[in-house]
Design a protein around this motif. Structure first.
Motif, PDB file in Angstrom:
ATOM      1  N   ASP A 288    -135.879  31.595  -9.177  1.00  0.00           N
ATOM      2  CA  ASP A 288    -136.466  32.134  -7.939  1.00  0.00           C
ATOM      3  C   ASP A 288    -135.569  31.770  -6.779  1.00  0.00           C
ATOM      4  O   ASP A 288    -134.435  31.313  -6.966  1.00  0.00           O
ATOM      5  CB  ASP A 288    -137.894  31.617  -7.746  1.00  0.00           C
ATOM      6  N   ALA A 289    -136.070  31.919  -5.567  1.00  0.00           N
ATOM      7  CA  ALA A 289    -135.255  31.685  -4.368  1.00  0.00           C
ATOM      8  C   ALA A 289    -134.743  30.254  -4.287  1.00  0.00           C
ATOM      9  O   ALA A 289    -133.661  29.997  -3.736  1.00  0.00           O
ATOM     10  CB  ALA A 289    -136.071  32.036  -3.130  1.00  0.00           C
ATOM     11  N   SER A 290    -135.479  29.292  -4.842  1.00  0.00           N
ATOM     12  CA  SER A 290    -135.061  27.886  -4.766  1.00  0.00           C
ATOM     13  C   SER A 290    -133.732  27.639  -5.477  1.00  0.00           C
ATOM     14  O   SER A 290    -133.003  26.709  -5.123  1.00  0.00           O
ATOM     15  CB  SER A 290    -136.153  26.984  -5.358  1.00  0.00           C
ATOM     16  N   TYR A 291    -133.419  28.464  -6.481  1.00  0.00           N
ATOM     17  CA  TYR A 291    -132.135  28.328  -7.200  1.00  0.00           C
ATOM     18  C   TYR A 291    -130.975  28.477  -6.227  1.00  0.00           C
ATOM     19  O   TYR A 291    -130.023  27.681  -6.229  1.00  0.00           O
ATOM     20  CB  TYR A 291    -132.070  29.382  -8.301  1.00  0.00           C
ATOM     21  N   PHE A 292    -131.016  29.512  -5.382  1.00  0.00           N
ATOM     22  CA  PHE A 292    -129.947  29.731  -4.402  1.00  0.00           C
ATOM     23  C   PHE A 292    -129.996  28.697  -3.287  1.00  0.00           C
ATOM     24  O   PHE A 292    -128.953  28.224  -2.816  1.00  0.00           O
ATOM     25  CB  PHE A 292    -130.058  31.141  -3.815  1.00  0.00           C
ATOM     26  N   GLU A 293    -131.178  28.316  -2.845  1.00  0.00           N
ATOM     27  CA  GLU A 293    -131.305  27.372  -1.732  1.00  0.00           C
ATOM     28  C   GLU A 293    -130.694  26.022  -2.073  1.00  0.00           C
ATOM     29  O   GLU A 293    -130.047  25.388  -1.226  1.00  0.00           O
ATOM     30  CB  GLU A 293    -132.778  27.226  -1.352  1.00  0.00           C
ATOM     31  N   LYS A 294    -130.857  25.563  -3.327  1.00  0.00           N
ATOM     32  CA  LYS A 294    -130.274  24.285  -3.740  1.00  0.00           C
ATOM     33  C   LYS A 294    -128.748  24.363  -3.723  1.00  0.00           C
ATOM     34  O   LYS A 294    -128.080  23.415  -3.296  1.00  0.00           O
ATOM     35  CB  LYS A 294    -130.757  23.916  -5.144  1.00  0.00           C
ATOM     36  N   ILE A 295    -128.204  25.484  -4.196  1.00  0.00           N
ATOM     37  CA  ILE A 295    -126.744  25.646  -4.195  1.00  0.00           C
ATOM     38  C   ILE A 295    -126.216  25.658  -2.770  1.00  0.00           C
ATOM     39  O   ILE A 295    -125.210  25.003  -2.447  1.00  0.00           O
ATOM     40  CB  ILE A 295    -126.359  26.939  -4.932  1.00  0.00           C
TER      41      ILE A 295
END
Length: 400
Positions: A256-263
């Motif tokens: 979900d969106a959290s995957y990109f936010e962590k990167i």
């Protein structure tokens, strides 16, 4: 010959009925030199089992070989010259070419048989020659041969050109692969040659001053370590490309969106250390299916290029947006930009827009090639555009 098979069978049937042959010779001929007496004079009637046609001619000879019935179709001179009587070829079918009264050359199948009549028949006929005109068959054979030869030559030419075309078509990917491999080896050798030469020169300098301390030679040691790191990165990239050439194994998983936010949080720290301003927007609602490790690698390549090829205090931005089943990732920088002529080549291995500048920045021209291979394997596409007023935009589109 096969083409005369039917004609020869007809000749065999006719030569078995000598009375019919004599009747055929009488047609249109009332020469008194022919002596043929039966109970009734022949009236032209033929045996019911034998059928004749206008292309058949019968010449009668006496026992000495003298012609008894001059033919209206064949001149007497021709009979004497081209149809010489001989008993050597009795009962053998031959092909002869003779000149008719009309002047044209005619082709005949002919046979001479010994006349055989009942004892009560009185005649001076000793031998009978039957001629059957085969001009039509010969012309038909000639036309057929021309058609067959023309067809064979045409198909041969077509097959020749088709073979050449298909050969070139099949060889094209092989030649392209060979050229790519050749360029790959040449470029890889060139890239390795430079750091190796620098290492050699730096080490030779160390030997020139054997009493120097580590602090005195810190610059040479530092430069040597830098080249070693560059070689490690290069060999690592080469190994990655070699693995990718063997086929990428894509493993999709839901994120979900959290995957990109962590990167992107990690990118913020890296950008800050590099004196760049990084920002990101993620517009992704709900889960999407991607290969986490491969997409992370592509994002890292694009982010690393944006850092390398932009000036301090410039802005770098990454946008992630999902519309329907399409995921769009944009990487925007305010760097040096890419010329239109270079846009078509930047995804080729070892291609660099400015070799002097990219060497100074530590680039090898492998990152974008690897990124494109990953995106292609994931079923997407990657393209490059100009950023306004300055810089470059990389756009990735994936079905999720």
């Amino acid at each position: 010959m096969g083409i005369y098979k039917t004609t020869d069978e007809k000749i065999d049937r006719l030569t078995n009925d000598h009375i019919s042959l004599v009747s055929l010779a009488y047609r249109g001929n009332t020469d008194s030199s022919i002596q043929y007496q039966q109970n009734d004079t022949p009236d032209g009637g033929l045996s019911e089992t034998v059928q004749v046609s206008p292309n058949q001619t019968v010449i009668l000879y006496d026992k000495n070989g003298t012609v008894l019935n001059p033919s209206s179709d064949i001149p007497s001179a021709t009979i004497a010259a081209d149809l010489k009587f001989t008993t050597k070829n009795i009962s053998k079918i031959e092909t002869v070419s003779i000149r008719a009264n009309s002047g044209e050359t005619l082709l005949y199948r002919t046979i001479i048989v010994k006349a055989n009549f009942d004892k009560h028949i009185k005649t001076n006929i000793g031998y009978i020659r039957l001629l059957v005109n085969v001009n039509q068959l010969s012309e038909s054979l000639s036309r057929s041969q021309v058609i067959i030869i023309t067809t064979m030559v045409s198909f041969w030419l077509i097959s020749l050109f088709a073979s050449i075309y298909l050969s070139n078509w099949y060889q094209r990917p092989i030649i392209d692969a060979y050229e790519k491999q050749k360029n790959f080896v040449e470029n890889a050798s060139h890239e390795l040659r430079t750091p190796l030469a620098i290492l050699q020169n730096r080490l030779e300098l160390l030997f020139q001053r054997p009493t120097a301390t580590i602090i005195d030679e810190s610059e040479n040691i530092s430069q040597s370590l830098t080249e070693v790191r560059n070689m490690r990165i290069l060999t690592s990239n080469l190994l990655n490309l070699a693995k990718r050439d063997g086929g990428l194994k894509v493993e999709f998983s839901e994120v979900d969106a959290s995957y990109f936010e962590k990167i992107f949080k990690n990118y913020e720290l890296l950008a800050e250390n590099s004196q760049r301003h990084f920002s990101s927007t993620v517009t992704v609602k709900g889960p999407i299916k991607i290969d986490e490790s491969l997409i992370r690698q592509v994002l890292t390549i694009l982010f690393d290029n944006a850092i390398k090829y932009s000036e301090p205090n410039s802005k770098i931005k990454i946008q992630v947006d999902k519309q329907g089943q399409m995921l769009t990732i944009k990487t925007l920088d305010e760097g040096f930009g890419i010329a239109d002529a270079d846009k078509r080549k930047i995804f080729d291995r070892f291609y660099r827009v400015d070799k002097a500048r990219t060497r100074q920045k530590g680039g090898f021209g492998l990152g974008l090639s690897l990124a494109k291979q990953i995106i292609d394997a994931c079923g997407g596409r990657i393209e490059v555009q100009d950023n306004q007023p300055q810089g470059t935009v990389f756009i990735i589109k994936l079905k999720v």
